[in-house]
Design a protein around this motif. Structure first.
Motif, mmCIF file in Angstrom:
data_model
loop_
_atom_site.group_PDB
_atom_site.id
_atom_site.type_symbol
_atom_site.label_atom_id
_atom_site.label_comp_id
_atom_site.label_asym_id
_atom_site.label_seq_id
_atom_site.Cartn_x
_atom_site.Cartn_y
_atom_site.Cartn_z
ATOM 1 N N ILE A 1 0.857 -1.179 0.000
ATOM 2 C CA ILE A 1 0.000 0.000 0.000
ATOM 3 C C ILE A 1 0.893 1.230 0.000
ATOM 4 O O ILE A 1 1.701 1.420 0.915
ATOM 5 C CB ILE A 1 -0.916 0.033 1.232
ATOM 6 N N ASN B 1 2.330 4.716 0.768
ATOM 7 C CA ASN B 1 2.229 5.557 1.969
ATOM 8 C C ASN B 1 1.363 4.877 3.035
ATOM 9 O O ASN B 1 0.353 5.413 3.497
ATOM 10 C CB ASN B 1 1.648 6.935 1.621
ATOM 11 N N TYR C 1 -2.223 5.771 5.280
ATOM 12 C CA TYR C 1 -3.361 4.878 5.027
ATOM 13 C C TYR C 1 -3.859 4.269 6.340
ATOM 14 O O TYR C 1 -5.066 4.257 6.623
ATOM 15 C CB TYR C 1 -2.926 3.781 4.055
ATOM 16 N N ALA D 1 4.137 12.970 2.012
ATOM 17 C CA ALA D 1 2.900 12.721 1.270
ATOM 18 C C ALA D 1 2.404 14.031 0.660
ATOM 19 O O ALA D 1 2.543 15.096 1.267
ATOM 20 C CB ALA D 1 1.834 12.145 2.199
ATOM 21 N N GLU E 1 -13.231 5.050 3.846
ATOM 22 C CA GLU E 1 -12.822 5.276 2.458
ATOM 23 C C GLU E 1 -13.039 6.718 2.034
ATOM 24 O O GLU E 1 -12.229 7.288 1.294
ATOM 25 C CB GLU E 1 -13.568 4.320 1.529
ATOM 26 N N ARG F 1 -10.220 8.636 3.498
ATOM 27 C CA ARG F 1 -8.971 8.321 2.804
ATOM 28 C C ARG F 1 -8.924 8.935 1.406
ATOM 29 O O ARG F 1 -7.841 9.313 0.940
ATOM 30 C CB ARG F 1 -8.801 6.805 2.706
ATOM 31 N N ASP F 2 -10.042 8.988 0.737
ATOM 32 C CA ASP F 2 -10.058 9.614 -0.581
ATOM 33 C C ASP F 2 -9.457 11.017 -0.518
ATOM 34 O O ASP F 2 -8.709 11.437 -1.408
ATOM 35 C CB ASP F 2 -11.503 9.696 -1.114
ATOM 36 N N VAL G 1 -5.526 10.680 1.687
ATOM 37 C CA VAL G 1 -4.536 9.749 1.144
ATOM 38 C C VAL G 1 -4.436 9.853 -0.373
ATOM 39 O O VAL G 1 -3.339 9.931 -0.936
ATOM 40 C CB VAL G 1 -4.860 8.293 1.549
ATOM 41 N N TYR G 2 -5.598 9.872 -1.038
ATOM 42 C CA TYR G 2 -5.613 9.817 -2.506
ATOM 43 C C TYR G 2 -5.817 11.172 -3.167
ATOM 44 O O TYR G 2 -5.855 11.263 -4.399
ATOM 45 C CB TYR G 2 -6.696 8.839 -2.971
ATOM 46 N N ASN G 3 -5.975 12.228 -2.364
ATOM 47 C CA ASN G 3 -6.093 13.599 -2.890
ATOM 48 C C ASN G 3 -7.210 13.734 -3.928
ATOM 49 O O ASN G 3 -7.047 14.340 -4.982
ATOM 50 C CB ASN G 3 -4.767 14.055 -3.512
ATOM 51 N N GLN G 4 -8.361 13.145 -3.593
ATOM 52 C CA GLN G 4 -9.515 13.254 -4.478
ATOM 53 C C GLN G 4 -10.786 13.318 -3.643
ATOM 54 O O GLN G 4 -10.820 12.824 -2.510
ATOM 55 C CB GLN G 4 -9.587 12.058 -5.426
#
Length: 258
Positions: free
Chosen positions: A60, A62, A66, A133, A212, A215-216, A219-222
């Motif tokens: 996974i 980073n 997470y 990150a 989730e 995390r979006d 973590v996922y920048n969205q």
């Protein structure tokens, strides 16, 4: 509905006092005090990263961010609902003596845990900086998933506080339930690492979507997609409405059991 809102606004000062009291009790006689809201998730993250990065080797990107993002969200829910579950029982003597809207007790427990959650967000920022990150403007939308999980926790807290009044055994059973719930939430493992039949169980788990959604953003920048937002909103709305319904249907009988 307007009467409920007016009643809530009338007692907002008392609610604030209860939140302050709960926070003071939580960190009473603690040298570091509120710093534990920051240190607890960081220390737990270090242990779990060492275990799951080196032994299980989940691939996974980073992983520290997470892990910490999922850990903080679930820990808030577990603490908030556990504390609110005992709130009516703990306030039994006060409820018998004076009139206070009974919902204040479980709600104040959830909100005090939410304040601790806000302190814990600093831990995520520190880990993001240390692990290099990416931090984008999308991170400013972090209050959205926090609002979802707050409403869900208030609803669940109201329900659990009612159950604890009638069934004291639920206080002990809930600890076991939370452990199972945690393992069925992808906090320290990716969902694609589990068999399909387990995925179907996880897809019915509200905490999966709240984690989730958070995390979006961090973590996922969205931004969470429409489906994730819809599921989170639906679970939150059902929880808060069901919690209020169950609580108001039963609150007049509390004095017979506490």
């Amino acid at each position: 509905m307007m009467n409920y809102i007016k009643n809530f606004l009338r007692y907002k000062g008392l609610l604030r006092e209860f939140i302050t009291r709960d926070l003071k009790i939580k960190y009473r006689r603690s040298i570091l005090g509120y710093l534990w809201s920051l240190l607890n998730p960081l220390l737990m993250m270090v242990v779990l990263v060492a275990v799951f990065s080196n032994i299980f080797r989940f691939d996974i990107p980073n992983f520290p961010v997470y892990l910490l993002s999922g850990q903080i969200i679930f820990s808030f829910f577990a603490e908030a609902t556990s504390l609110s579950m005992n709130s009516i029982l703990d306030a039994g003597s006060l409820i018998k003596k004076v009139y206070i809207p009974k919902y204040i007790f479980p709600v104040s427990r959830v909100l005090s845990s939410f304040v601790s959650l806000l302190f814990s967000l600093v831990a995520i920022l520190i880990v993001m900086i240390v692990t290099d990150a990416p931090i984008t403007p999308v991170v400013l939308f972090f209050p959205l998933p926090l609002l979802y999980i707050l409403l869900f926790s208030i609803g669940m807290g109201l329900i659990m506080s009612v159950l604890a009044v009638y069934f004291r055994d639920i206080i002990h059973l809930y600890t076991v339930l939370l452990s199972a719930w945690m393992y069925l939430t992808p906090i320290f493992y990716p969902i694609n690492a589990v068999p399909d039949y387990v995925k179907s169980v996880i897809s019915a788990n509200p905490m999966y979507y709240f984690v989730e959604a958070f995390r979006d953003i961090v973590v996922y920048n969205q931004l969470p997609n429409f489906q994730t937002n819809l599921v989170c909103f639906t679970f939150s709305a059902i929880s808060i409405l069901l919690g209020l319904f169950v609580f108001y249907k039963n609150q007049h009988k509390f004095v017979l059991y506490i």
